[in-house]
Design a protein around this motif. Sequence first.
Motif, mmCIF file in Angstrom:
data_model
loop_
_atom_site.group_PDB
_atom_site.id
_atom_site.type_symbol
_atom_site.label_atom_id
_atom_site.label_comp_id
_atom_site.label_asym_id
_atom_site.label_seq_id
_atom_site.Cartn_x
_atom_site.Cartn_y
_atom_site.Cartn_z
ATOM 1 N N SER A 1 49.892 13.872 9.332
ATOM 2 C CA SER A 1 48.787 14.800 9.624
ATOM 3 C C SER A 1 49.233 16.244 9.490
ATOM 4 O O SER A 1 50.422 16.548 9.556
ATOM 5 C CB SER A 1 48.267 14.557 11.047
ATOM 6 N N ASN A 2 48.246 17.126 9.342
ATOM 7 C CA ASN A 2 48.554 18.556 9.334
ATOM 8 C C ASN A 2 48.455 19.150 10.743
ATOM 9 O O ASN A 2 48.593 20.346 10.919
ATOM 10 C CB ASN A 2 47.657 19.327 8.352
ATOM 11 N N ARG A 3 48.163 18.305 11.751
ATOM 12 C CA ARG A 3 48.199 18.758 13.157
ATOM 13 C C ARG A 3 49.071 17.766 13.917
ATOM 14 O O ARG A 3 49.201 16.610 13.498
ATOM 15 C CB ARG A 3 46.792 18.759 13.776
ATOM 16 N N TYR B 1 54.643 18.173 6.853
ATOM 17 C CA TYR B 1 53.592 17.847 7.825
ATOM 18 C C TYR B 1 54.160 17.037 8.991
ATOM 19 O O TYR B 1 55.354 16.745 9.040
ATOM 20 C CB TYR B 1 52.472 17.066 7.133
ATOM 21 N N LEU C 1 50.529 14.825 16.001
ATOM 22 C CA LEU C 1 49.936 13.503 16.236
ATOM 23 C C LEU C 1 50.046 13.172 17.722
ATOM 24 O O LEU C 1 51.039 12.602 18.172
ATOM 25 C CB LEU C 1 50.621 12.456 15.356
ATOM 26 N N CYS D 1 45.354 17.562 0.075
ATOM 27 C CA CYS D 1 45.701 17.757 1.499
ATOM 28 C C CYS D 1 46.173 19.188 1.747
ATOM 29 O O CYS D 1 45.854 19.796 2.771
ATOM 30 C CB CYS D 1 46.788 16.765 1.925
ATOM 31 N N TYR E 1 39.817 11.327 7.495
ATOM 32 C CA TYR E 1 40.809 10.244 7.593
ATOM 33 C C TYR E 1 41.012 9.663 6.190
ATOM 34 O O TYR E 1 40.051 9.300 5.501
ATOM 35 C CB TYR E 1 40.359 9.142 8.558
ATOM 36 N N HIS F 1 41.190 19.534 9.434
ATOM 37 C CA HIS F 1 42.147 18.628 10.077
ATOM 38 C C HIS F 1 42.098 17.278 9.360
ATOM 39 O O HIS F 1 41.021 16.710 9.202
ATOM 40 C CB HIS F 1 41.741 18.486 11.556
ATOM 41 N N TRP F 2 43.236 16.760 8.916
ATOM 42 C CA TRP F 2 43.244 15.440 8.264
ATOM 43 C C TRP F 2 44.380 14.568 8.819
ATOM 44 O O TRP F 2 45.410 15.075 9.269
ATOM 45 C CB TRP F 2 43.351 15.556 6.730
ATOM 46 N N ILE F 3 44.146 13.281 8.775
ATOM 47 C CA ILE F 3 45.167 12.285 9.140
ATOM 48 C C ILE F 3 45.185 11.237 8.028
ATOM 49 O O ILE F 3 44.129 10.807 7.550
ATOM 50 C CB ILE F 3 44.865 11.621 10.501
ATOM 51 N N THR G 1 44.300 21.848 4.165
ATOM 52 C CA THR G 1 45.035 22.516 5.239
ATOM 53 C C THR G 1 44.782 24.021 5.176
ATOM 54 O O THR G 1 44.515 24.659 6.193
ATOM 55 C CB THR G 1 46.541 22.197 5.107
ATOM 56 N N TYR H 1 44.297 9.046 17.959
ATOM 57 C CA TYR H 1 44.955 10.238 17.411
ATOM 58 C C TYR H 1 43.972 11.165 16.701
ATOM 59 O O TYR H 1 44.360 12.216 16.212
ATOM 60 C CB TYR H 1 46.097 9.811 16.464
#
Length: 289
Positions: free
Chosen positions: A266-268, A240, A270, A213, A179, A222-224, A217, A27
């Motif tokens: 995540s902010n994108r 999110y 998944l 976070c 991450y 990009h973070w997960i 953003t 991911y």
Amino acid sequence: MEKKIKLNPFVKWAGGKQGIASNLIRYFPVKYGKYYEPFVGGGSVLFTLQPECAMISDANTWLIDTYQAIKEDWNAVAEALMEMPNTKEFFLDLRAQCPRALPRAQKAANFIYLNKTCFRGLFRVNQRGQFNVPYGNYDRRYFDPANLQAVAEFLNNVDLRHGDFKISLQDVQEGDFVYLDPPYYKLGGHSEFNRYTDQQFRANDHVRLAEVCREMTSRGVHWIMSNSNTEFIRELYSSYYIENIRNRREINLKSGNRDIDELLISNRPLVERRGKKFDESDVQAVLLE
Ligand SMILES: C[S@@+](CC[C@H](N)C(=O)[O-])C[C@H]1O[C@@H](n2cnc3c(N)ncnc32)[C@H](O)[C@@H]1O
């Protein structure tokens, strides 16, 4: 860069992602600037991903000092470990020592030795910061020199920091990937003990993390994140993308109740972005759709 050598965590870590790291990184983005992992722990995700350029950090000073010692001179750490017999007497003697005054390689060896020979591989300290887990009495090898060498080579391109996530993430830039695997928000009201440091990670820290976070953003980072499947966390990250995943805990849950639901946030969107690096035999649990 495709993974060439399999790297393994040199410590066993509560909440470690070893069982699902290979699935988790599917991911992750394929292209990104720098990889940041501010709650690195035993590094199972880092060692599975093997990014070309990374910054890792953790609030546990002794842990980060150990990464640093391996990076600087893995051989000195290995030599110190070779001198250490796996006996209760030696363990208790070492546990009573104050690591602060020791040379870095010796301090790192003590950390790996205590982690691998203590009961169930826990890191737990009392309020004075002293390691207080009992002896494990396991008849097994507690370090692998070839792995230490490979880890040291990989760490050449990794910046190491120690401290709170907020400070470690200060210079993250647009295009970087982060991450986050914080100590989970408390599940089911079980009593928390100091699993990783002499400080606890409380609800207020989760709120601080959510704020970081939000800032990332807005900067195009990009973070997960992995976290517990709790009302509080769902609420905190309700704006999110959130998916349920299954993890397998090696520590702290009675056998028979080891598969627990947790969240990937995540902010994108998944979506699976890359293939697996390991085959199924390396994976103990699967991500659920
Ligand atoms: C769930 S563990 C990470 C496990 C890791 N992903 C692995 O596979 O081993 C959470 C980590 O957060 C660290 N930690 C606790 N409070 C922190 C803080 N305020 N800032 C940064 N790290 C913190 C702990 O020392 C611990 O190593």
